[in-house]
Design a protein around this motif. Structure first.
Motif, short mmCIF file in Angstrom:
data_model
loop_
_atom_site.label_atom_id
_atom_site.label_comp_id
_atom_site.label_asym_id
_atom_site.label_seq_id
_atom_site.Cartn_x
_atom_site.Cartn_y
_atom_site.Cartn_z
N ALA A 301 0.83 -1.21 0.00
CA ALA A 301 0.00 0.00 0.00
C ALA A 301 0.86 1.26 0.00
O ALA A 301 0.51 2.26 -0.64
N ARG A 302 2.00 1.24 0.68
CA ARG A 302 2.84 2.44 0.80
C ARG A 302 3.73 2.67 -0.41
O ARG A 302 3.96 3.81 -0.81
N HIS A 303 4.26 1.60 -1.00
CA HIS A 303 5.34 1.78 -1.96
C HIS A 303 5.11 1.19 -3.35
O HIS A 303 5.75 1.62 -4.30
N ALA A 304 4.25 0.18 -3.47
CA ALA A 304 4.24 -0.60 -4.70
C ALA A 304 3.51 0.07 -5.86
O ALA A 304 3.81 -0.20 -7.02
N GLN A 305 2.51 0.91 -5.56
CA GLN A 305 1.66 1.48 -6.61
C GLN A 305 1.03 0.36 -7.44
O GLN A 305 0.98 0.41 -8.67
N ALA A 306 0.55 -0.65 -6.74
CA ALA A 306 -0.01 -1.83 -7.40
C ALA A 306 -1.49 -1.65 -7.69
O ALA A 306 -2.18 -0.85 -7.06
N THR A 307 -1.98 -2.43 -8.65
CA THR A 307 -3.40 -2.45 -8.98
C THR A 307 -4.02 -3.80 -8.68
O THR A 307 -5.24 -3.96 -8.79
N ARG A 308 -3.20 -4.78 -8.28
CA ARG A 308 -3.72 -6.11 -7.96
C ARG A 308 -2.71 -6.84 -7.07
O ARG A 308 -1.50 -6.70 -7.24
N VAL A 309 -3.26 -7.62 -6.12
CA VAL A 309 -2.43 -8.38 -5.19
C VAL A 309 -2.94 -9.82 -5.15
O VAL A 309 -4.16 -10.05 -5.16
N MET A 310 -2.02 -10.78 -5.09
CA MET A 310 -2.37 -12.19 -4.98
C MET A 310 -1.63 -12.79 -3.79
O MET A 310 -0.41 -12.66 -3.67
N MET A 311 -2.38 -13.45 -2.89
CA MET A 311 -1.80 -14.13 -1.74
C MET A 311 -2.16 -15.61 -1.81
O MET A 311 -3.33 -15.95 -1.95
N ASN A 312 -1.15 -16.45 -1.69
CA ASN A 312 -1.35 -17.89 -1.80
C ASN A 312 -0.65 -18.57 -0.62
O ASN A 312 0.56 -18.41 -0.45
N LEU A 313 -1.42 -19.30 0.18
CA LEU A 313 -0.88 -20.04 1.32
C LEU A 313 -1.32 -21.49 1.20
O LEU A 313 -2.53 -21.77 1.13
N PHE A 314 -0.37 -22.41 1.16
CA PHE A 314 -0.74 -23.82 1.09
C PHE A 314 0.33 -24.67 1.75
O PHE A 314 1.50 -24.29 1.83
N ARG A 315 -0.08 -25.82 2.23
CA ARG A 315 0.80 -26.74 2.93
C ARG A 315 1.40 -27.73 1.96
O ARG A 315 0.73 -28.25 1.07
N LEU A 316 2.68 -28.00 2.13
CA LEU A 316 3.37 -29.04 1.39
C LEU A 316 4.09 -29.89 2.42
O LEU A 316 5.09 -29.47 2.99
N ASN A 317 3.54 -31.08 2.65
CA ASN A 317 4.02 -31.95 3.72
C ASN A 317 3.90 -31.19 5.05
O ASN A 317 2.81 -30.82 5.45
N SER A 318 5.02 -30.91 5.72
CA SER A 318 4.94 -30.20 6.99
C SER A 318 5.43 -28.77 6.87
O SER A 318 5.73 -28.14 7.88
N ASP A 319 5.51 -28.24 5.67
CA ASP A 319 5.93 -26.86 5.44
C ASP A 319 4.77 -26.04 4.92
O ASP A 319 3.92 -26.55 4.16
N LEU A 320 4.72 -24.79 5.32
CA LEU A 320 3.74 -23.86 4.78
C LEU A 320 4.45 -22.95 3.78
O LEU A 320 5.44 -22.30 4.10
#
Length: 381
Positions: A301-320
């Motif tokens: 919000a402060r620096h990127a001057q972005a128009t779209r954001v994507m957040m992806n969180l998923f588990r792979l075995n015992s790692d996030l």
């Protein structure tokens, strides 16, 4: 007729004799030059301050200078003919000469990358660094130049301990900060929030009382609007300090609320891809991940001057695995090294506190990408 023949034979013999003398003189002179060169080189080797040893293909020491003898606390005579492993400890079962062999990832690099263990005459172990060269005069010989890096190793160990202590201090401060935030948020919500809600109920009752003058009603409606604004501000402040969804619903719902608030405040379309079942973690991990994502969105919000954001969180075995991407102006390497980039530093410290890894860099074709890997062995519920 015979005399001229003897004269010719005698002339040829003299010529051969002169040629033999010339060749002998030339060979002798060359031998003396080579001997002088060898003696000069030996003098140089014997007087340099760095330890130098030579070993043959069977790892037997064939030459050692006085500096090498002093380094290992012995004599040149005792070193020559001894196996190299008597003075250099071989890691992982390698031959002693292999620890310095070119191409092993050691030679030519900093001492801190490839120090090995030397053995003094009295059995004392100490760190050394070295570089190797190979000569081929019939059988191959290896010459190793070595230095004692005990003092440097000691300084490094002190720096490492200091760095570890700073990280522990940072983690402790983060924990204290979260506890204070949780306490203040609870106080705001339970005490001040309830007080404002009670005032609003009383004001509502007054507005419905019989005989209230219209002027008073108008004033009460203004007071009610102010109370609503105060309640909304209070909820926002308390949520920023510690979202109740994190305690009541878990990480997934807290991230949903964070995304919705981000969209409402900055009007930047944001997508969250996650599974609630994969985000059932203990409070320590949930808080750390929430703060990491929150700081990433704040930086966008402060620096990127972005128009779209994507957040992806998923588990792979015992790692996030966490990936946060935007289509803004992108981040430069020098931006990440700025002293004022406290947000990025805070993200890194939280990731490292969980023994994770974080990568921040420019995305293709433009924008910034944050990739985080967090081990969750001890944080699953």
């Amino acid at each position: 007729m015979k005399y001229p023949r003897r004269s010719r034979a005698s002339g040829r013999s003299a010529a051969w004799l002169l040629a033999g003398f010339a060749a002998g003189y030339w060979l002798g002179r060359r031998f003396r030059q080579e001997l002088e060169t060898v003696q000069a080189n030996r003098q140089i080797v014997n007087h340099v301050s760095e330890a130098i040893i030579s070993a043959d293909q069977s790892n037997t020491i064939v030459m050692a200078n006085p500096a090498a003898a002093a380094l290992f606390g012995t004599t040149v005579e005792q070193m020559v003919g001894s196996p190299l492993e008597r003075y250099i400890e071989s890691p992982d079962g390698d031959e002693p000469i292999d620890v310095f062999r070119p191409g092993s990832g050691r030679a030519g690099r900093r001492a801190t990358d490839y120090t090995v263990i030397g053995l003094r005459g009295d059995g004392e172990r100490f760190p050394i660094e070295g570089s190797i060269s190979r000569t081929n005069d019939g059988a191959p010989f290896y010459t190793v130049v070595m230095r004692d890096v005990s003092e440097r190793r000691g300084v490094q160990e002190k720096l490492t301990r200091s760095h570890d202590q700073l990280r522990q201090l940072s983690a402790a401060l983060q924990t204290i900060r979260e506890e204070e935030r949780t306490h203040i948020a609870r106080e705001l919500h339970d005490d001040l929030g309830q007080l404002l809600a009670s005032l609003r109920m009383d004001l509502t009752l007054l507005q419905h009382a019989d005989g209230t003058p219209s002027e008073s009603l108008r004033l009460m409606r203004g007071m009610e609007d102010n109370l609503l604004t105060a309640i909304t501000s209070l909820r926002r402040i308390a949520t920023n300090l510690r979202p109740r969804a994190l305690d009541e619903g878990g990480l997934y719902f807290a991230l949903l609320g964070l995304r919705d608030d981000f969209i409402e405040r900055y009007a930047i379309p944001t997508t969250l891809l996650a599974d609630e079942a994969e985000l059932r973690l203990d409070d320590t991990a949930s808080t750390a991940i929430f703060r990491i994502v929150q700081e990433a969105l704040t930086n966008i919000a402060r620096h990127a001057q972005a128009t779209r954001v994507m957040m992806n969180l998923f588990r792979l075995n015992s790692d996030l695995l966490i990936t946060i991407r935007d289509d803004g102006r992108g981040i430069r390497p020098e931006d990440m090294e700025k002293a004022e980039s406290l947000g990025l530093i805070g993200m890194r410290e939280r990731v490292w506190a969980m023994k994770g890894e974080i990568t921040i860099g420019a995305d293709e074709p433009h924008g910034t990408r944050i990739d985080i890997v967090l081990p969750l062995h001890d944080h699953l519920v």
